[in-house]
Design a protein around this motif. Sequence first.
Motif, PDB file in Angstrom:
ATOM      1  N   LEU A  73      49.938 -17.544  29.940  1.00 16.58           N
ATOM      2  CA  LEU A  73      50.553 -16.582  30.864  1.00 16.58           C
ATOM      3  C   LEU A  73      51.938 -16.164  30.372  1.00 16.58           C
ATOM      4  N   PHE A  74      52.718 -17.134  29.879  1.00 15.58           N
ATOM      5  CA  PHE A  74      54.041 -16.813  29.337  1.00 15.58           C
ATOM      6  C   PHE A  74      53.911 -15.858  28.150  1.00 15.58           C
ATOM      7  N   LYS A  75      52.915 -16.128  27.291  1.00 15.41           N
ATOM      8  CA  LYS A  75      52.706 -15.298  26.100  1.00 15.41           C
ATOM      9  C   LYS A  75      52.384 -13.863  26.517  1.00 15.41           C
ATOM     10  N   LEU A  76      51.499 -13.731  27.509  1.00 15.04           N
ATOM     11  CA  LEU A  76      51.147 -12.397  27.998  1.00 15.04           C
ATOM     12  C   LEU A  76      52.371 -11.688  28.566  1.00 15.04           C
ATOM     13  N   TYR A  77      53.194 -12.437  29.298  1.00 17.63           N
ATOM     14  CA  TYR A  77      54.401 -11.858  29.885  1.00 17.63           C
ATOM     15  C   TYR A  77      55.384 -11.431  28.790  1.00 17.63           C
ATOM     16  N   ASP A  78      55.534 -12.282  27.769  1.00 14.04           N
ATOM     17  CA  ASP A  78      56.479 -11.969  26.682  1.00 14.04           C
ATOM     18  C   ASP A  78      56.060 -10.715  25.921  1.00 14.04           C
ATOM     19  N   ILE A  79      54.744 -10.526  25.776  1.00 15.35           N
ATOM     20  CA  ILE A  79      54.240  -9.339  25.080  1.00 15.35           C
ATOM     21  C   ILE A  79      54.532  -8.084  25.897  1.00 15.35           C
ATOM     22  N   ASN A  80      54.283  -8.165  27.206  1.00 17.13           N
ATOM     23  CA  ASN A  80      54.506  -7.020  28.088  1.00 17.13           C
ATOM     24  C   ASN A  80      54.812  -7.515  29.501  1.00 17.13           C
ATOM     25  N   PRO A  81      56.087  -7.527  29.892  1.00 18.98           N
ATOM     26  CA  PRO A  81      56.484  -8.058  31.196  1.00 18.98           C
ATOM     27  C   PRO A  81      55.788  -7.382  32.387  1.00 18.98           C
TER      28      PRO A  81
END
Length: 135
Positions: A73-81
């Motif tokens: 989930l953090f990775k997805l957020y970092d890619i596109n908040p």
Amino acid sequence: MNDHNQEQTYTIGELSRDYDITPRSIRFYEEQGLLCPKRTGQNRIYFNKDRVRLKLILRGKRLGFSLAEVKNLFKLYDINPNSAVQLETMLELTQHKRAILKQQLEDIQMLMSELDEVEARCREELAEIKRGNIA
């Protein structure tokens, strides 16, 4: 303005106290790539982003999410908040956890029922013994 010199910082001890967890746990989350504090020598400096992530890690654990799921989930957020993918993934994880918990709840209710039956039988037999009807 994102000037780190004026942004609130935290030590590992402060975060540990604030969230009632051990510094070792915080270091473990760092080893797992969930937290990335700035380092000056041996000291770790945590910013508000790290504090928010730690809060989310602990909430995720409480809800039954694995650290790998939280990291994803953090990775997805970092890619596109503002990612719909992140929200869809969270919804899928939530539905999956809800299904698991529902099954566990049903299992617990069944076990409680069985325990009630065993307890009732034990009480009946004990009462019979105390009345002297069973040798």
